[in-house]
Design an enzyme around this catalytic site. Sequence first.
Site, PDB file in Angstrom:
ATOM      1  N   SER A 142       0.925  -1.093   0.109  1.00 40.41           N
ATOM      2  CA  SER A 142      -0.013  -0.298  -0.079  1.00 40.41           C
ATOM      3  C   SER A 142       0.920   1.470  -0.024  1.00 40.41           C
ATOM      4  O   SER A 142       2.053   1.069   0.223  1.00 40.41           O
ATOM      5  CB  SER A 142      -0.975  -0.023   1.270  1.00 40.41           C
ATOM      6  OG  SER A 142      -1.254   1.264   1.338  1.00 40.41           O
ATOM      7  N   TYR A 155      -2.125  -1.463  10.366  1.00 41.48           N
ATOM      8  CA  TYR A 155      -2.080  -1.660   8.886  1.00 41.48           C
ATOM      9  C   TYR A 155      -0.703  -0.867   8.260  1.00 41.48           C
ATOM     10  O   TYR A 155      -0.050  -1.790   7.552  1.00 41.48           O
ATOM     11  CB  TYR A 155      -3.337  -0.600   8.329  1.00 41.48           C
ATOM     12  CG  TYR A 155      -3.475  -0.828   6.807  1.00 41.48           C
ATOM     13  CD1 TYR A 155      -4.107  -2.314   6.457  1.00 41.48           C
ATOM     14  CD2 TYR A 155      -3.188   0.202   6.069  1.00 41.48           C
ATOM     15  CE1 TYR A 155      -4.360  -2.287   5.131  1.00 41.48           C
ATOM     16  CE2 TYR A 155      -3.375  -0.038   4.303  1.00 41.48           C
ATOM     17  CZ  TYR A 155      -3.906  -1.122   4.124  1.00 41.48           C
ATOM     18  OH  TYR A 155      -4.253  -1.259   2.680  1.00 41.48           O
TER      19      TYR A 155
END
Length: 260
Positions: A142, A155
């Site tokens: 990401s 995350y």
Amino acid sequence: MKLLNKVAIVTGAASGIGKGIATCFAREGAMLAIADLNHDAANATAREINAAGGKAMSVMMNVCDESSVNAGVAAVVANFGGVDILVSNAGIQIVHPIEDFPFADWKKMLAIHLDGAFLMTKACLPHMYKSGRGGSVIYMGSVHSKEASILKAPYVTAKHGLIGLCKVLAKEGAMHGVRANVICPGFVRTPLVDKQIPEQAKALNITEQEVIKNVMLKQTVDGEFTSVEDVAEATLFCAAFPSNAMTGQSFVVSHGWFMQ
Ligand code: NAD
């Protein structure tokens, strides 16, 4: 066709980015394993690919569970004869400030994103090594593999961690012709992101429109979401790349949300 007769396992392929990658790979001639916790949706995705002339099977799998992963990979090998490409993509999002983050949710996030990537890699590598054809492992990172955002401690931690795993595999896998890379998308309008919009609006005390404009897209060069197709094209490029020249790398696909 860039992936003719290659066998590809894509985790989290019943929805969003994983589904887009599986569909793209099938068009390029690969045999697809749609590996997902959601069996009905995985079946539906495999049916769609087969109806369009591709070749796909669905595999019910929890990437956090070693026996589930091993059984799923074994089923793919029994059906398609090996594994050439792994796209470790399954993921979820949970947002809280650190001081309120339930420990159980922290562990769940790390289990899906990191244990899942490790277990899938461990299960697929012996087949790639044994085949003599090598292989390509692609981790779904990401922009949060490179940059932090508030509310996303596990995350961001996990997505940074994938780059470490990728670099180790690039070194260990090289002598077997196995390459490893990370794709790092910006915000893509999938169920994972749609769920976050009201949650972030509440946590930050702003409107949902402000979350989209000022949190998700503010740093892009053009105010646009990254698309599933953009991410699928970048993943295809990594999967089809023919040599060890491109390994241990991470590629950002984010409309400039993050620049190296
Ligand atoms: P999504 O919610 O559309 O799809 C995720 C899929 O993973 C679902 O089908 C779900 O059933 C599956 N899944 C969840 N837990 C699982 C488990 N334990 N075992 C097997 N399957 C499981 O999400 P998405 O947006 O397509 O995200 C896919 C990946 O892309 C994730 O790793 C996510 O972090 C990453 N990513 C997404 C964005 C974005 O903006 N959407 C941006 C960057 C990275």
